[in-house]
Design a protein around this motif. Structure first.
Motif, PDB file in Angstrom:
ATOM      1  N   VAL A  75     -41.053 105.954  79.323  1.00 62.81           N
ATOM      2  CA  VAL A  75     -39.827 106.230  79.049  1.00 62.81           C
ATOM      3  C   VAL A  75     -39.783 104.177  79.059  1.00 62.81           C
ATOM      4  CG1 VAL A  75     -37.610 106.787  79.211  1.00 62.81           C
ATOM      5  CG2 VAL A  75     -39.402 108.320  78.969  1.00 62.81           C
ATOM      6  N   LYS A  76     -39.686 103.925  80.239  1.00 64.24           N
ATOM      7  CA  LYS A  76     -38.794 102.522  80.207  1.00 64.24           C
ATOM      8  C   LYS A  76     -40.074 101.305  79.384  1.00 64.24           C
ATOM      9  CE  LYS A  76     -38.411 103.786  85.590  1.00 64.24           C
ATOM     10  NZ  LYS A  76     -38.822 103.719  86.458  1.00 64.24           N
ATOM     11  N   ASP A  77     -41.204 101.709  79.336  1.00 58.59           N
ATOM     12  CA  ASP A  77     -42.149 100.282  78.497  1.00 58.59           C
ATOM     13  C   ASP A  77     -41.544 101.007  76.822  1.00 58.59           C
ATOM     14  OD1 ASP A  77     -42.986  99.485  81.023  1.00 58.59           O
ATOM     15  OD2 ASP A  77     -45.060 100.673  80.111  1.00 58.59           O
ATOM     16  N   ASN A  78     -41.298 101.853  76.570  1.00 60.66           N
ATOM     17  CA  ASN A  78     -41.129 102.070  75.008  1.00 60.66           C
ATOM     18  C   ASN A  78     -39.301 103.512  74.616  1.00 60.66           C
ATOM     19  OD1 ASN A  78     -44.176 102.505  74.171  1.00 60.66           O
ATOM     20  ND2 ASN A  78     -44.399 103.711  75.983  1.00 60.66           N
ATOM     21  N   PHE A  79     -38.595 103.055  74.993  1.00 53.76           N
ATOM     22  CA  PHE A  79     -37.674 103.349  74.965  1.00 53.76           C
ATOM     23  C   PHE A  79     -36.478 101.947  75.380  1.00 53.76           C
ATOM     24  CE2 PHE A  79     -39.179 106.877  73.412  1.00 53.76           C
ATOM     25  CZ  PHE A  79     -38.088 107.560  72.088  1.00 53.76           C
ATOM     26  N   VAL A  80     -35.756 101.932  74.522  1.00 57.01           N
ATOM     27  CA  VAL A  80     -34.674 100.788  74.559  1.00 57.01           C
ATOM     28  C   VAL A  80     -33.371 102.152  74.732  1.00 57.01           C
ATOM     29  CG1 VAL A  80     -33.049  99.049  73.685  1.00 57.01           C
ATOM     30  CG2 VAL A  80     -35.605  99.061  74.064  1.00 57.01           C
ATOM     31  N   ARG A  81     -32.162 101.875  74.787  1.00 58.03           N
ATOM     32  CA  ARG A  81     -30.645 102.511  74.695  1.00 58.03           C
ATOM     33  C   ARG A  81     -29.200 101.342  75.173  1.00 58.03           C
ATOM     34  NH1 ARG A  81     -28.729 105.006  80.286  1.00 58.03           N
ATOM     35  NH2 ARG A  81     -30.121 103.850  81.694  1.00 58.03           N
ATOM     36  N   GLY A  82     -28.438 101.304  74.101  1.00 52.78           N
ATOM     37  CA  GLY A  82     -27.300 100.371  74.082  1.00 52.78           C
ATOM     38  C   GLY A  82     -26.017 101.344  73.748  1.00 52.78           C
ATOM     39  N   GLN A  83     -24.918 100.021  73.975  1.00 51.47           N
ATOM     40  CA  GLN A  83     -24.105 100.375  73.972  1.00 51.47           C
ATOM     41  C   GLN A  83     -23.523  99.451  73.512  1.00 51.47           C
ATOM     42  OE1 GLN A  83     -20.903 100.616  77.455  1.00 51.47           O
ATOM     43  NE2 GLN A  83     -21.309 103.024  76.592  1.00 51.47           N
ATOM     44  N   TYR A  84     -22.117  98.964  72.185  1.00 44.06           N
ATOM     45  CA  TYR A  84     -22.158  98.665  72.174  1.00 44.06           C
ATOM     46  C   TYR A  84     -20.363  97.532  72.849  1.00 44.06           C
ATOM     47  CZ  TYR A  84     -18.303 101.432  69.797  1.00 44.06           C
ATOM     48  OH  TYR A  84     -17.433 102.799  69.078  1.00 44.06           O
ATOM     49  N   ALA A  85     -20.476  96.122  72.494  1.00 39.72           N
ATOM     50  CA  ALA A  85     -19.730  95.098  72.911  1.00 39.72           C
ATOM     51  C   ALA A  85     -18.917  94.937  72.383  1.00 39.72           C
ATOM     52  CB  ALA A  85     -19.871  93.568  73.799  1.00 39.72           C
ATOM     53  N   GLY A  86     -16.961  94.816  72.530  1.00 42.05           N
ATOM     54  CA  GLY A  86     -15.993  94.802  72.012  1.00 42.05           C
ATOM     55  C   GLY A  86     -15.904  93.208  71.325  1.00 42.05           C
ATOM     56  N   ASP A  87     -14.849  92.704  69.953  1.00 44.67           N
ATOM     57  CA  ASP A  87     -15.073  90.787  70.193  1.00 44.67           C
ATOM     58  C   ASP A  87     -13.657  91.080  69.914  1.00 44.67           C
ATOM     59  OD1 ASP A  87     -13.900  92.744  67.213  1.00 44.67           O
ATOM     60  OD2 ASP A  87     -16.023  92.127  66.106  1.00 44.67           O
ATOM     61  N   GLU A  88     -12.550  89.377  69.023  1.00 43.75           N
ATOM     62  CA  GLU A  88     -11.757  89.796  69.179  1.00 43.75           C
ATOM     63  C   GLU A  88     -10.388  90.783  68.781  1.00 43.75           C
ATOM     64  OE1 GLU A  88     -13.212  86.664  67.325  1.00 43.75           O
ATOM     65  OE2 GLU A  88     -13.723  87.359  68.691  1.00 43.75           O
ATOM     66  N   MET A 147     -27.939  93.860  65.026  1.00 45.83           N
ATOM     67  CA  MET A 147     -29.138  95.701  64.704  1.00 45.83           C
ATOM     68  C   MET A 147     -29.176  96.125  65.992  1.00 45.83           C
ATOM     69  SD  MET A 147     -28.767  96.832  62.134  1.00 45.83           S
ATOM     70  CE  MET A 147     -30.083  97.802  62.357  1.00 45.83           C
ATOM     71  N   GLY A 148     -28.579  95.749  67.068  1.00 50.15           N
ATOM     72  CA  GLY A 148     -28.856  97.022  68.527  1.00 50.15           C
ATOM     73  C   GLY A 148     -29.085  94.924  69.442  1.00 50.15           C
ATOM     74  N   PRO A 149     -29.204  95.526  70.566  1.00 47.97           N
ATOM     75  CA  PRO A 149     -29.649  95.151  71.523  1.00 47.97           C
ATOM     76  C   PRO A 149     -30.948  94.544  71.780  1.00 47.97           C
ATOM     77  CG  PRO A 149     -30.404  97.566  72.989  1.00 47.97           C
ATOM     78  CD  PRO A 149     -29.356  97.509  70.900  1.00 47.97           C
ATOM     79  N   THR A 150     -31.220  93.060  72.243  1.00 46.30           N
ATOM     80  CA  THR A 150     -32.525  92.082  72.052  1.00 46.30           C
ATOM     81  C   THR A 150     -33.591  92.761  72.278  1.00 46.30           C
ATOM     82  OG1 THR A 150     -32.005  91.387  73.827  1.00 46.30           O
ATOM     83  CG2 THR A 150     -31.703  89.934  71.274  1.00 46.30           C
ATOM     84  N   ALA A 151     -33.742  94.155  73.418  1.00 48.52           N
ATOM     85  CA  ALA A 151     -34.541  94.374  73.463  1.00 48.52           C
ATOM     86  C   ALA A 151     -34.917  95.515  73.069  1.00 48.52           C
ATOM     87  CB  ALA A 151     -34.609  95.355  74.856  1.00 48.52           C
ATOM     88  N   ALA A 152     -34.824  95.696  71.644  1.00 40.97           N
ATOM     89  CA  ALA A 152     -35.369  96.463  70.405  1.00 40.97           C
ATOM     90  C   ALA A 152     -35.874  95.802  70.046  1.00 40.97           C
ATOM     91  CB  ALA A 152     -34.214  97.579  69.241  1.00 40.97           C
ATOM     92  N   ASP A 153     -36.040  94.593  69.453  1.00 39.52           N
ATOM     93  CA  ASP A 153     -36.461  93.435  68.601  1.00 39.52           C
ATOM     94  C   ASP A 153     -38.023  93.366  69.843  1.00 39.52           C
ATOM     95  OD1 ASP A 153     -35.172  93.536  66.505  1.00 39.52           O
ATOM     96  OD2 ASP A 153     -33.650  91.742  67.949  1.00 39.52           O
ATOM     97  N   GLU A 154     -37.585  93.371  70.985  1.00 38.30           N
ATOM     98  CA  GLU A 154     -39.228  93.374  71.554  1.00 38.30           C
ATOM     99  C   GLU A 154     -40.088  94.936  71.692  1.00 38.30           C
ATOM    100  OE1 GLU A 154     -36.229  90.169  74.597  1.00 38.30           O
ATOM    101  OE2 GLU A 154     -36.790  92.023  75.950  1.00 38.30           O
ATOM    102  N   LEU A 155     -39.526  95.274  72.358  1.00 35.73           N
ATOM    103  CA  LEU A 155     -39.999  96.422  71.884  1.00 35.73           C
ATOM    104  C   LEU A 155     -41.174  96.653  70.537  1.00 35.73           C
ATOM    105  CD1 LEU A 155     -40.513  99.777  72.724  1.00 35.73           C
ATOM    106  CD2 LEU A 155     -38.960 100.470  71.205  1.00 35.73           C
ATOM    107  N   LEU A 156     -40.989  95.827  69.864  1.00 36.57           N
ATOM    108  CA  LEU A 156     -42.138  95.655  68.737  1.00 36.57           C
ATOM    109  C   LEU A 156     -42.353  94.597  68.394  1.00 36.57           C
ATOM    110  CD1 LEU A 156     -39.842  97.668  67.116  1.00 36.57           C
ATOM    111  CD2 LEU A 156     -40.273  96.538  65.307  1.00 36.57           C
ATOM    112  N   ALA A 157     -42.190  93.057  68.893  1.00 38.00           N
ATOM    113  CA  ALA A 157     -42.581  92.129  69.501  1.00 38.00           C
ATOM    114  C   ALA A 157     -44.048  92.684  69.967  1.00 38.00           C
ATOM    115  CB  ALA A 157     -41.573  90.897  70.019  1.00 38.00           C
ATOM    116  N   ARG A 158     -43.902  93.396  71.679  1.00 36.44           N
ATOM    117  CA  ARG A 158     -45.148  93.812  72.315  1.00 36.44           C
ATOM    118  C   ARG A 158     -46.054  93.910  71.230  1.00 36.44           C
ATOM    119  NH1 ARG A 158     -42.808  97.345  75.919  1.00 36.44           N
ATOM    120  NH2 ARG A 158     -40.554  96.445  75.481  1.00 36.44           N
ATOM    121  N   ASP A 159     -45.947  94.496  70.612  1.00 34.31           N
ATOM    122  CA  ASP A 159     -47.121  94.894  69.795  1.00 34.31           C
ATOM    123  C   ASP A 159     -47.530  93.998  68.767  1.00 34.31           C
ATOM    124  OD1 ASP A 159     -47.346  97.661  71.766  1.00 34.31           O
ATOM    125  OD2 ASP A 159     -45.870  98.190  69.879  1.00 34.31           O
TER     126      ASP A 159
END
Ligand code: NAD
Length: 489
Positions: free
Chosen positions: A281-294, A469-481
């Motif tokens: 799960v840790k290796d293959n799933f990413v979760r996120g929650q959105y931040a605020g802006d001005e 398009m979400g947390p950078t970890a979601a990009d890293e998930l694919l980059a690893r492959d």
């Protein structure tokens, strides 16, 4: 044609979903003749309404679909109201009586559709009481039960709900609504695959590098925090809609295009997804929650959300199938709120040739690109395939061009609403575009370990910008492959 005969009993008859989606869908079916003059609808909730007051609400609800006032007036004359508390047994005795009267009056053939459009905690209660109080039609007509989402919040609760439904209804009488399955592009997947040998021949790990499914929303939690904060993206979008789309993409060819055969193949595909260990799960799933802006609050400061909420407004993951068709080919999935755009799509990346005779090295002008087949689900309906071709300059350089089909506005205007298609299928007893119980169970078996790991670990939220398009970890998930999201917002 005479259209289908039926009496609808709609639980939650003045609810948001009923007024916004269900009545306009039924009205369209009526206009097209799929619903005959032999239909009636009994609206139910605790509210005290006269038939006339209920009909006035229906008139407002279908206003956008109304060109001919006369037809609308005719349509609403089939609507009746009964104040009904789902926990009060006496009220089911009334349903039985009114049901029989309406059957006679409209010659419905005893066909009944029970649609439960209420909070999920009522789904099972209604099904059980319909059975125990003998509201089901007993004179040869069909009895069909329609259940809204969500179907449970984990395998255990889904199983309990399903057992409750099974007290009165068999699997082929139960229609679990997944409105994504009423969308044009999703319904077209089996035809695209099994109607085109040139695609199906390469629809496997030998030719497909990876498959990406994106169901992105640009809106935030809006006014649904009460529900959403107890669900999250994984339960609200991945377990149901996303994995259902995965099942149509991944399944083997059914031996015929009938619901039982299709469901059997969908289940096989879903059951061959690898179920992750905690480390998996840790290796293959990413979760996120959105931040605020001005201008906008972060998720934790949206109205109705607890300030310490660890709820996921984004989820991404990698699916690996333990079967010969998919072997080493990953399916990447993602869904979230407050993303760059409202966008539902599938991107299928094909492999490059084993030997690229046009390249003088990586990154040179001749280097070939991957072919990508894109299925656009939302908001546009379309299909495109990038192919390599020679560019028009002097010397041999290559470029990619799209072969694409985008539905015209004119044609889009004719496409039935998702709920219209689904109602049509329910009336025909066709479960092709509904989730069967074994599919729901397999999807929960896959999702539960992810949720369990997330529930026991403190996330570092917020972790993505609104409009990204979400947390950078979601990009890293694919980059690893060695992969990357094709759609970047
Ligand atoms: P809602 O709260 O607007 O409507 C619920 C209805 O149930 C109301 O008519 C209410 O009067 C009635 N009700 C509540 N308690 C009752 C009781 N004890 N006895 C009888 N009636 C009672 O809900 P909704 O938004 O229409 O959602 C209905 C279902 O559809 C839910 O399962 C929801 O998850 C699902 N759904 C809704 C949407 C949406 O856009 N609203 C989208 C997808 C799925």
């Amino acid at each position: 044609a005479d259209g289908t005969r039926a009496l609808f009993m709609l639980f939650g008859g003045t609810g948001d979903l009923a007024l916004r989606k269900l009545y306009p869908a039924l009205f369209n079916l009526y206009k097209k003749g799929s619903l005959s003059k032999h239909f009636a609808l009994l609206g139910l909730s605790r509210k005290e309404l006269s038939d006339e007051e209920f009909r006035a609400k229906i008139m407002t609800s279908i206003a956008d679909e109304t060109a001919d006032q006369q037809v609308a007036t005719e349509f609403v004359s089939h609507f009746y109201w009964k104040s009904h508390d789902v926990n009060n047994m006496d009220h089911y005795q009334d349903l039985k009586k009114i049901g029989n009267q309406l059957d006679d009056q409209y010659q419905t053939g005893g066909n009944r559709v029970f649609y439960v459009s209420m909070a999920p905690r009522f789904f099972g209660i209604v099904a059980q009481n319909l059975q125990s109080q003998h509201v089901l039609s007993e004179n040869g007509g069909f009895n069909r039960l329609v259940i809204e989402k969500p179907f449970g919040r984990d395998y255990q609760s889904a199983k309990e709900l399903n057992d409750q439904l099974n007290s009165g209804f068999q699997e082929n009488q139960i229609f679990r609504i997944d409105h994504y399955l009423g969308k044009e592009t999703v319904e077209a997947i089996p035809v695209l695959r099994f109607g085109n040998p040139l695609l199906e021949a390469v629809w496997n790990q030998n030719y497909i590098k990876d498959v990406q499914i994106t169901l992105a929303e640009s809106l935030g939690v809006e006014d649904r925090a009460g529900y959403y904060d107890t669900a999250g993206a994984l339960r609200d979008m991945i377990q149901n809609h996303t994995l259902q789309i995965v099942s149509y993409l991944a399944m083997d060819q059914p031996n015929s295009f009938v619901d039982t055969a299709i469901r059997a193949e969908k289940v096989k595909a879903l059951e061959s997804m690898e179920i992750y260990t905690d480390q998996g799960v840790k290796d293959n799933f990413v979760r996120g929650q959105y931040a605020g802006d001005e201008d906008h609050p972060d998720y934790r400061h949206e109205s109705g959300v607890p300030v310490d909420s660890n709820n996921d407004t984004f989820a991404a993951g990698k699916i690996v199938f333990n079967n010969p068709r998919w072997g080493k080919t990953p399916f990447y999935i993602r869904s979230g709120k407050k993303l760059a755009d409202k966008q539902g799509r599938v991107d299928i990346e094909f492999k490059k040739p084993l030997v690229d005779i046009f390249a003088k090295g990586t990154g040179t002008p001749g280097e070939l690109q991957k072919n990508v087949l894109t299925l656009e689900i939302d908001p546009r309906v379309g299909l495109s395939l990038t192919i390599n071709t020679k560019d028009s300059k002097q010397g041999l350089h290559t470029e990619t061009v799209p072969l694409d089909y985008l539905q015209s506005d004119n044609r889009a205007a004719q496409v039935p609403l998702p709920y219209e298609r689904l109602f049509h299928d329910i009336l025909n007893g066709d479960g092709t575009y509904f989730a069967s119980w074994p599919e729901v169970a397999a999807a929960w078996h896959f999702v539960d370990p992810v949720q369990q790991v997330w529930d026991t670990q403190q996330p570092d939220f917020p972790n993505y910008q609104q409009g990204s398009m979400g947390p950078t970890a979601a990009d890293e998930l694919l980059a690893r492959d060695g992969n990357a999201w094709f759609y970047r917002g």
